[in-house]
Design a protein around this motif. Sequence first.
Motif, PDB file in Angstrom:
ATOM      1  N   TYR A   1      31.006  44.735  36.722  1.00  0.00           N
ATOM      2  CA  TYR A   1      31.089  45.687  37.826  1.00  0.00           C
ATOM      3  C   TYR A   1      31.795  45.076  39.036  1.00  0.00           C
ATOM      4  O   TYR A   1      31.385  45.222  40.170  1.00  0.00           O
ATOM      5  N   THR A   2      32.833  44.329  38.766  1.00  0.00           N
ATOM      6  CA  THR A   2      33.589  43.670  39.826  1.00  0.00           C
ATOM      7  C   THR A   2      35.092  43.818  39.564  1.00  0.00           C
ATOM      8  O   THR A   2      35.522  43.761  38.414  1.00  0.00           O
ATOM      9  N   TYR A   3      35.864  44.029  40.623  1.00  0.00           N
ATOM     10  CA  TYR A   3      37.326  43.991  40.499  1.00  0.00           C
ATOM     11  C   TYR A   3      37.770  42.543  40.546  1.00  0.00           C
ATOM     12  O   TYR A   3      37.266  41.765  41.348  1.00  0.00           O
ATOM     13  N   LEU A   4      38.712  42.183  39.705  1.00  0.00           N
ATOM     14  CA  LEU A   4      39.179  40.797  39.668  1.00  0.00           C
ATOM     15  C   LEU A   4      40.334  40.582  40.649  1.00  0.00           C
ATOM     16  O   LEU A   4      41.320  41.316  40.611  1.00  0.00           O
ATOM     17  N   GLY A   5      40.172  39.578  41.501  1.00  0.00           N
ATOM     18  CA  GLY A   5      41.276  39.147  42.354  1.00  0.00           C
ATOM     19  C   GLY A   5      41.779  40.157  43.349  1.00  0.00           C
ATOM     20  O   GLY A   5      42.985  40.231  43.597  1.00  0.00           O
ATOM     21  N   LEU A   6      40.899  40.917  43.953  1.00  0.00           N
ATOM     22  CA  LEU A   6      41.315  41.884  44.970  1.00  0.00           C
ATOM     23  C   LEU A   6      42.175  41.255  46.066  1.00  0.00           C
ATOM     24  O   LEU A   6      43.222  41.799  46.407  1.00  0.00           O
ATOM     25  N   PRO A   7      41.758  40.107  46.628  1.00  0.00           N
ATOM     26  CA  PRO A   7      42.555  39.544  47.727  1.00  0.00           C
ATOM     27  C   PRO A   7      44.020  39.331  47.357  1.00  0.00           C
ATOM     28  O   PRO A   7      44.905  39.564  48.174  1.00  0.00           O
ATOM     29  N   SER A   8      44.281  38.921  46.118  1.00  0.00           N
ATOM     30  CA  SER A   8      45.667  38.712  45.695  1.00  0.00           C
ATOM     31  C   SER A   8      46.460  40.008  45.733  1.00  0.00           C
ATOM     32  O   SER A   8      47.643  40.031  46.066  1.00  0.00           O
TER      33      SER A   8
END
Lengths: 250, 250
Positions: free
Chosen positions: B103-110
């Motif tokens: 339940y997490t998006y991977l690498g949003l900051p990128s």
Amino acid sequence: MYFSDLCRKIGDSQFIRMYQESNKKISSCRDCKVKSCAAAVLHAAEIDLVNENSRETSFKKGDIILHEGSMTSHIIYLKSGLVKEYQKGPGDKEQILQIIKKYTYLGLPSLFGDRVNHYSYGALEDITVCYIDLNIFNQLIRQNGNFAFEILVSVSRDSLNNFHRFMSQSQKKTYGRVADALIYFSRIIYENDVFEIPFSRQELADLIGISRESATRVLSKFNDDGILRLSGRTIEIVNPELLGQISKNG
Amino acid sequence: MYFSDLCRKIGDSQFIRMYQESNKKISSCRDCKVKSCAAAVLHAAEIDLVNENSRETSFKKGDIILHEGSMTSHIIYLKSGLVKEYQKGPGDKEQILQIIKKYTYLGLPSLFGDRVNHYSYGALEDITVCYIDLNIFNQLIRQNGNFAFEILVSVSRDSLNNFHRFMSQSQKKTYGRVADALIYFSRIIYENDVFEIPFSRQELADLIGISRESATRVLSKFNDDGILRLSGRTIEIVNPELLGQISKNG
DNA sequence: ATTTAAACGTGCTATTTATCACATTTTATC
DNA sequence: GATAAAATGTGATAAATAGCACGTTTAAAT
């Protein structure tokens, strides 16, 4: 020392708010020359809304702007000067998380979390900031997608920068870390090979995560090796290539 | 090993996209039981838009989902399983930045920066993910303020968590760091005092930022002291209070 | 089931870096 | 400008931890 000075020293936000209220607004946000890049996407009516719900204030060198653990009702935008973001660790050891330069919102991640400030902010120089009502800020994010996007970009950039420093500290030895910090100052903060840091060796060490003595020793070594030219708090990077090499090799 | 397996092993996103195209969509996003909390604020039409521009895929344990340095056209949402986020440091030493649960998006900051993936992502178990077109994702952020806000909350939470780990690593000694990691697994990842880690001692050490041997030794010590009960990769925390004490004292 | 490879545990040594102590310099204050 | 206080530099020492070597256990492959 005046009462107002004391309040600023210890980061008493209650007083700071009172102080803002009493402080007459001299200029409009419309005319502000230092508004954030995110604000560029706001409509005229939205800027007026910010104008009515914000206040400019200044702090003196050494003042504490925010205390970790305190609650927030306003977001702070740094208009000029340098600020350190830090936390107290075990044994009251201070860990500086980052040096923040102007045109930056302070502690955005805390604002979208539990509204508790997770870090303290201290003025390294005389600074000016703008307090913006948090409810207004949140409202703008929800109603203006482009503004939201810009804030997201800002938080993301911050997150990546800090990851980079994290990597530096966990993977590199003392020399590499000092090199990283120096490169960071020259490239990101001052955009110049010569600069004068507005903080002590102890604070430099707290930023890098080493002891004061180690920081001193490494700087002296770099000076002797002709990589730097040191004179108190003024640092000149003479050989950036070699410094980059040291950073790279850890 | 099949060609498709090899592509997954090395994180060939080109192939992965082809694979997605060929993979028939079996269910609609409307019926998806594991959509993100951010998606809860989307309107029906927006969910349909996501539906037409996303694809579910699975990876096997050990597969690389994304390679640091690669470009992204899709955002990845982790629907099930554990993933490690890592980077290679000097000397190919692997630094694990965090263990990511479902339940997490991977690498949003990128994604909101330069669109280059700054980290690699590896599957620690068999996992399922959802690829969502990045342009659609960005469009949703700009047109739906509540969605933007939820994503902002998510990025902020992530940022704070990582700061916390950063503090742990720079301020604490080996024992404190291992204690922190164990507490993190039991409280955040598994929500249980007994758990089986799906990664090696080396990977645990890479997460904590210490050597494999040190990790082993500290775990053995904790086992001997009756704080833990170890059995291979299964860890039972017998004395959480004492562990908390060790974490606190650094 | 057997073989092979990977992961793991542990003693020893070398290296790194913090800590202590104290001399020296710089800065702040009246 | 005199005095006090804070910051800085430097050597000696102690503590923490990485690296190496090697035996043992566990997991994977055929």
